[in-house]
Write an enzyme that holds these catalytic residues in place. Structure first.
Site, PDB file in Angstrom:
ATOM      1  CG  ASP A  97      77.158  60.435  82.984  1.00  0.00           C
ATOM      2  OD1 ASP A  97      78.096  59.310  83.137  1.00  0.00           O
ATOM      3  OD2 ASP A  97      77.366  61.503  83.606  1.00  0.00           O
ATOM      4  NE  ARG A 151      87.701  64.612  82.589  1.00  0.00           N
ATOM      5  CZ  ARG A 151      87.298  63.658  82.024  1.00  0.00           C
ATOM      6  NH1 ARG A 151      87.524  62.314  82.543  1.00  0.00           N
ATOM      7  NH2 ARG A 151      86.507  63.728  81.216  1.00  0.00           N
ATOM      8  CB  CYS A 153      79.362  60.769  78.353  1.00  0.00           C
ATOM      9  SG  CYS A 153      79.285  60.345  80.226  1.00  0.00           S
ATOM     10  CG  HIS A 208      81.962  66.233  80.098  1.00  0.00           C
ATOM     11  ND1 HIS A 208      83.354  66.898  79.577  1.00  0.00           N
ATOM     12  CD2 HIS A 208      82.155  64.821  79.971  1.00  0.00           C
ATOM     13  CE1 HIS A 208      84.078  65.675  79.108  1.00  0.00           C
ATOM     14  NE2 HIS A 208      83.258  64.497  79.375  1.00  0.00           N
ATOM     15  CD  GLN A 212      80.889  62.457  75.775  1.00  0.00           C
ATOM     16  OE1 GLN A 212      82.016  62.501  76.305  1.00  0.00           O
ATOM     17  NE2 GLN A 212      80.585  61.739  74.853  1.00  0.00           N
ATOM     18  NE  ARG A 229      85.020  64.142  74.361  1.00  0.00           N
ATOM     19  CZ  ARG A 229      85.531  63.918  75.691  1.00  0.00           C
ATOM     20  NH1 ARG A 229      84.727  62.873  76.299  1.00  0.00           N
ATOM     21  NH2 ARG A 229      86.316  64.764  76.257  1.00  0.00           N
TER      22      ARG A 229
HETATM   23  N1  NVA Z   1      79.008  62.392  85.263  1.00  0.00           N
HETATM   24  C1  NVA Z   1      80.520  61.551  84.886  1.00  0.00           C
HETATM   25  C2  NVA Z   1      80.877  61.725  83.466  1.00  0.00           C
HETATM   26  C3  NVA Z   1      82.420  60.813  83.036  1.00  0.00           C
HETATM   27  C4  NVA Z   1      82.847  61.188  81.750  1.00  0.00           C
HETATM   28  C5  NVA Z   1      81.605  61.864  85.763  1.00  0.00           C
HETATM   29  O1  NVA Z   1      81.717  62.969  86.143  1.00  0.00           O
HETATM   30  O2  NVA Z   1      82.185  60.947  86.405  1.00  0.00           O
HETATM   31  N1   CP Z   2      83.461  60.535  78.697  1.00  0.00           N
HETATM   32  C1   CP Z   2      84.552  60.864  79.160  1.00  0.00           C
HETATM   33  O1   CP Z   2      84.807  62.146  78.937  1.00  0.00           O
HETATM   34  O2   CP Z   2      85.346  59.909  79.285  1.00  0.00           O
HETATM   35  P1   CP Z   2      86.661  59.872  80.073  1.00  0.00           P
HETATM   36  O3   CP Z   2      86.455  60.145  81.361  1.00  0.00           O
HETATM   37  O4   CP Z   2      87.391  58.560  79.729  1.00  0.00           O
HETATM   38  O5   CP Z   2      87.661  61.030  79.508  1.00  0.00           O
END
Ligand code: NVA
Ligand code: CP
Length: 299
Positions: free
Chosen positions: A218, A103, A258, A130, A133, A286
């Site tokens: 989101d 990540r 998500c 992502h 998800q 997940r």
């Molecule tokens: N769009 C959000 C998704 C988090 C799971 C981010 O990138 O922070």
């Molecule tokens: N939806 C998701 O990826 O959650 P986290 O940021 O908690 O991993």
């Protein structure tokens, strides 16, 4: 060749559909208390440059349930955080573990890592997309309503990493996607172009939601965009998924997010905590869908 999962497009349509079915099976097995440990002695490396609750716990639990092990690696504690080249890190880490999950911010970093990795690399969120998800979201929709192919999904809000993965999912899972973003927050033009036969773009949440079978949204400011939060709250006025918007969708429509969510911004409490919300099912999924993914990649 090593199979990676950097975007949904890395796996073909029939394999992805099988993977969703397998995730449903693994969930049933888990709920029944069945012990299934195909990964004894296998190790997953998990590199996190950004915060996470669900992603970390689901991957780590998946490896534990499967009889394997997961190693949490943060930039604070590794040489990656002190500037060791990604290529060198990939070469060395992949000589010691069986799969690597990342990540991070830049998608390019994950691609460079994968090019130099001898084991499967999983994108656990970049600024670009992502995909993990979407496996969980599609599983949740399938469990509640059957095949998502041929359905209409509405994406309301930012044209961000999640939106990009919804576009790729529209290609792979064969659904129609109506996207509504404020002007200036549209998804990446190249990703849109690859799916132009099945997506529509507008600046009208009502138009996008009309007749939809699933509405997804989101946060307005993603990780790394915290300083833009104030401006975004202004720019996204009118983009809250609330009951009025849900009512313009199909009467049987579902909602998902998500997470983490901001109630009163992109979604009302009434919707995310209400009967149409499959957010919590998707969040749990997940675990199950990533087990199916790990099985597929390490087969
Ligand atoms: N769009 C959000 C998704 C988090 C799971 C981010 O990138 O922070
Ligand atoms: N939806 C998701 O990826 O959650 P986290 O940021 O908690 O991993």
């Amino acid at each position: 060749m090593t199979q990676h999962f950097l975007t949904l497009l890395d796996i073909d349509q029939s394999d992805l559909n099988r993977l969703i079915q397998r995730a449903i099976e693994l969930k049933t097995m888990h709920k029944a208390g069945e012990v299934y440990r195909p990964f004894a002695g296998r190790v997953l490396g998990m590199i996190f440059d950004k915060a996470s609750t669900r992603t970390r716990v689901s991957f780590e639990s998946a490896m534990a349930h499967f009889g394997g092990h997961a190693i949490f690696l943060s930039p604070r504690d590794t040489q990656l955080g002190r500037g060791e080249p990604v290529e060198d890190s990939a070469r060395v880490l992949s000589s010691m573990v069986d799969a690597i999950m990342i990540r991070t911010f830049s998608h390019d970093l994950v691609e460079r890592f994968a090019e130099n990795s001898s084991v499967p690399v999983i994108n656990a969120l970049t600024d670009h997309c992502h995909p993990c998800q979407l496996l969980a979201d599609v599983q949740a929709y399938t469990e509640q309503r059957g095949d998502i192919a041929g359905r209409t999904v509405a994406w309301i809000g930012d044209g961000n990493n999640m939106c990009h993965s919804y576009i790729n999912a529209a290609i792979r899972f064969d659904f129609k996607l109506n996207i509504a973003t404020p002007p200036g927050y549209e998804p990446d033009a190249a990703i849109v172009a690859a799916a132009s036969d099945r997506i529509s773009l507008s600046h009208s949440p009502q138009e996008a939601a009309s007749g939809a079978d699933l509405i997804a949204t989101d946060v307005w400011a993603s990780m790394g965009q915290e300083e833009e939060q104030k401006k975004r709250v202004q720019d996204f006025a009118g983009y809250e998924v609330n009951q009025t918007l849900m009512n313009s969708a199909h009467h049987d429509a579902l909602f998902t997010h998500c997470l983490p969510a901001h109630r009163g911004e992109e979604v009302s409490a009434e919707v995310i905590d209400g009967p149409q919300s499959i957010t919590w099912i998707a969040a749990e999924n997940r675990l199950h869908s990533q087990k199916a993914l790990l099985e597929y990649l390490l087969k």
